[in-house]
Enzyme design. Structure first.
Site, short mmCIF file in Angstrom:
data_model
loop_
_atom_site.label_atom_id
_atom_site.label_comp_id
_atom_site.label_asym_id
_atom_site.label_seq_id
_atom_site.Cartn_x
_atom_site.Cartn_y
_atom_site.Cartn_z
N GLU A 220 0.88 -1.18 0.00
CA GLU A 220 0.00 0.00 0.00
C GLU A 220 0.91 1.22 0.00
O GLU A 220 1.43 1.60 1.05
CB GLU A 220 -0.89 -0.02 1.25
CG GLU A 220 -1.82 -1.23 1.35
CD GLU A 220 -3.03 -1.11 0.42
OE1 GLU A 220 -3.36 0.03 0.02
OE2 GLU A 220 -3.63 -2.14 0.10
N CYS A 254 -2.22 9.52 2.55
CA CYS A 254 -1.75 8.92 1.29
C CYS A 254 -2.68 9.23 0.13
O CYS A 254 -2.23 9.35 -1.00
CB CYS A 254 -1.61 7.42 1.46
SG CYS A 254 -3.12 6.62 1.97
P1 NAD Z 1 8.10 4.81 5.02
O1 NAD Z 1 8.13 3.99 3.78
O2 NAD Z 1 9.23 5.72 5.30
O3 NAD Z 1 8.01 3.85 6.33
C1 NAD Z 1 7.02 2.84 6.49
C2 NAD Z 1 7.56 1.73 7.36
O4 NAD Z 1 8.71 1.15 6.76
C3 NAD Z 1 7.99 2.15 8.76
O5 NAD Z 1 7.48 1.21 9.69
C4 NAD Z 1 9.51 2.08 8.73
O6 NAD Z 1 10.09 1.74 9.96
C5 NAD Z 1 9.75 0.97 7.73
N1 NAD Z 1 11.04 1.04 7.04
C6 NAD Z 1 11.85 2.09 6.86
N2 NAD Z 1 12.96 1.74 6.13
C7 NAD Z 1 12.83 0.42 5.88
C8 NAD Z 1 13.60 -0.53 5.14
N3 NAD Z 1 14.75 -0.21 4.56
N4 NAD Z 1 13.13 -1.79 5.04
C9 NAD Z 1 11.95 -2.13 5.60
N5 NAD Z 1 11.19 -1.28 6.30
C10 NAD Z 1 11.60 -0.02 6.43
O7 NAD Z 1 6.73 5.57 5.00
P2 NAD Z 1 6.20 6.67 5.98
O8 NAD Z 1 7.03 7.91 5.84
O9 NAD Z 1 6.05 6.09 7.34
O10 NAD Z 1 4.73 6.95 5.41
C11 NAD Z 1 4.47 7.82 4.36
C12 NAD Z 1 4.29 7.10 3.06
O11 NAD Z 1 3.34 6.06 3.21
C13 NAD Z 1 3.74 8.00 1.96
O12 NAD Z 1 4.39 7.71 0.75
C14 NAD Z 1 2.29 7.61 1.89
O13 NAD Z 1 1.67 7.85 0.64
C15 NAD Z 1 2.35 6.15 2.18
N6 NAD Z 1 1.07 5.68 2.69
C16 NAD Z 1 0.33 4.84 1.92
C17 NAD Z 1 -0.91 4.41 2.38
C18 NAD Z 1 -1.77 3.48 1.58
O14 NAD Z 1 -2.68 2.93 2.17
N7 NAD Z 1 -1.52 3.28 0.31
C19 NAD Z 1 -1.38 4.86 3.61
C20 NAD Z 1 -0.59 5.72 4.36
C21 NAD Z 1 0.64 6.12 3.90
#
Ligand code: NAD
Length: 482
Positions: A220, A254
């Protein structure tokens, strides 16, 4: 592989997974009644911990209104649990499938089996609902669940860990805390399914890590979701929806409309009405109790940088609504900001914004709009404001987005019976609706042989019966015409 320190009960995440898997394999898949009981326990916990969750989220963001958390998160979680509970018996039913003539004495069905242990990785922007709705879906499908909430909302993640440890044994539901390195290790675990919500950039890494163990993923992700306003449709309904979608959670959503495409004749009206609608929605400006802060200094600086760069490159920057007085002392509040005339080179037109900034571009024809959208990565959502006429239908047919909202923003996510997910760079797979249940279930095809076993006549030694059957199925053996 081990995951350090913060994991629960002194076990690291790999141990937790081993415990959950062995408990899953030892016990029979949970019955309908057991699944409903788990959902009921989850619902009661959500309501019992509602205030702690709201306080933790507000503290993590710097400020978020308790109404916003209740409306945008708690209500969604409860609604989703209720939807799953109501529909579970239908979802779990085996489906009868067609069988070919030769096999008619038998019958075929699909059974939906729990996959086993599901991993859920969540972002910070809706830290509660984006953990709990996947959790409820995975439990409804009969799985055990390991969660990894975001490190950017540490108080909320800690509350989530406590409330779930209070509700479920660790071999049923467990929460692992930590930052990107824990996330990376978590995505390396051999789950039976992994649902990741977060950025496209990290989504790529997660999918790569999961591929090592051939773990199926639901991704997502994010992207730039356009709001397209048909000519002559800048009105109260349109502006109310755009302001709501863009400024709920200060744009840290998002599916928020990322940028607006407005007919060139309507630009002035759009700017004026956006300003008026923001003033009406947040009468005390960005320090209004209903306006959310930006989650971190890094994100705040990033957003300020986007606006500064667009301004330097010649765009018109307009801070909308009521300006705060000198008493304004709320942390990391960013005024709702319109950016008019930013060129495609500006980062604000390239990166997902994820904040209260709305670039506005003008168009002359709908064909231009379609070409603009199709020249960019497929968005998570696409919003259209106008009549449901031919132009709307053409737009819907010729563009591909995760979901589409007509004359609204965000509300497609609240429709429990609709699948929710992106396409291409905005995501893969979906949850919510029956799609969510199925994503976390294994669809096992079962064929039951009937009493009359016609296919057995097609076994060696082959003879006349086989020839006859082949003639019947494939037709007479005529030479091919040249
Ligand atoms: P992010 O990708 O930075 O982090 C998400 C998760 O990934 C966190 O738990 C983090 O600890 C983990 N993470 C970080 N680096 C990692 C790695 N190298 N390997 C594995 N896991 C890792 O996202 P964010 O800043 O927390 O959230 C914002 C983003 O999420 C935006 O792009 C937004 O559009 C998206 N989002 C999508 C939805 C949806 O339902 N499609 C909903 C909410 C947010």
């Amino acid at each position: 592989m081990t995951i350090p320190a913060e994991s629960i009960h002194g076990l690291d995440a790999a141990d937790l997974l081993a415990r959950q898997r062995s408990a899953f394999l030892k016990e029979a898949p949970p019955s309908l009644a057991e699944r409903k009981a788990r959902l009921a326990r989850l619902r009661a916990t959500v309501l019992a911990w509602r205030n702690e969750v709201k306080e933790a989220i507000s503290a993590d963001f710097g400020h978020r209104s308790r109404h916003e958390t209740d409306i945008m998160e708690t209500a969604g979680v409860v609604q989703s649990i209720d939807y799953l509970t109501r529909n579970l018996s239908r979802f779990m039913k085996a489906e009868h499938r067609h069988v070919g003539f030769v096999y008619r004495s038998g019958h075929a069905r699909v059974e939906y089996q729990p996959k086993g242990v599901v991993g859920v990785m969540a972002p910070w922007n809706y830290p509660f609902s984006l953990t709990f709705i996947p959790l409820a879906t995975a439990l409804a499908a009969g799985n055990r669940v390991m969660l990894k909430p975001s490190e950017l909302t540490p108080r909320t993640s800690e509350v989530i860990q406590r409330m779930l440890a209070d509700t479920f044994p660790a071999d049923e539901v467990a929460v692992v805390l930590g930052g990107p390195e824990v996330g990376a290790a978590f995505s390396n675990l051999p789950f039976d399914h992994l649902l990741f919500t977060g950025s496209t950039q990290v989504g790529r890494k997660v999918m790569k890590a999961a591929s090592e163990n051939l773990v199926p993923v639901t991704l997502e992700l994010g992207g730039k979701s356009p709001a397209i306003v048909a000519r002559g449709h800048v009105d109260e309904r349109t502006m109310g929806s755009i302001v709501f979608g863009k400024l709920a959670n200060a744009g840290q959503t998002c599916v928020a409309p990322d940028y607006a495409l407005v007919h060139e004749d309507d630009l002035q009206a759009f700017v004026a009405q956006f300003d008026a609608m923001v003033a009406r929605t947040y009468p005390e400006g960005p320090t209004s109790k209903d306006y959310t802060s930006i989650v971190s200094d890094r994100h705040y600086a990033r957003l300020v940088g986007l606006v500064d760069e667009a301004r330097r490159r010649g765009a018109r920057v307009i801070e909308a609504g009521v300006r705060p007085g000198s008493a304004a002392n709320r942390v990391r509040t960013l005024a709702p900001t319109l950016v008019v005339g930013a060129s495609d080179e500006c980062a604000v037109m390239q990166e997902e914004i994820f904040g209260p900034i709305l670039p506005v571009r003008t168009y002359r024809t709908m064909d231009e709009v379609i070409d603009y959208v199709n020249a960019r990565p497929r968005p998570l959502a696409l919003y259209y404001f106008g009549n449901e006429d031919d132009a709307c239908e053409t737009l819907l047919k010729r563009t591909t987005s995760g979901n589409t909202g007509i004359n609204n923003t965000l509300l497609h996510v609240a429709q429990d019976d609709l699948p929710f997910g992106g396409v291409g760079p905005s995501g893969m797979g979906a949850y919510h609706g029956i799609e969510g249940f199925r994503a976390m279930s294994h669809a096992k095809g079962v064929f039951v042989q009937g009493r009359w076993n016609l296919p057995s006549l097609l076994r060696a030694p082959f003879g006349k019966v086989a020839d006859l059957a082949l003639k019947f199925t494939l037709g007479a053996n005529r030479p091919r015409r040249r």
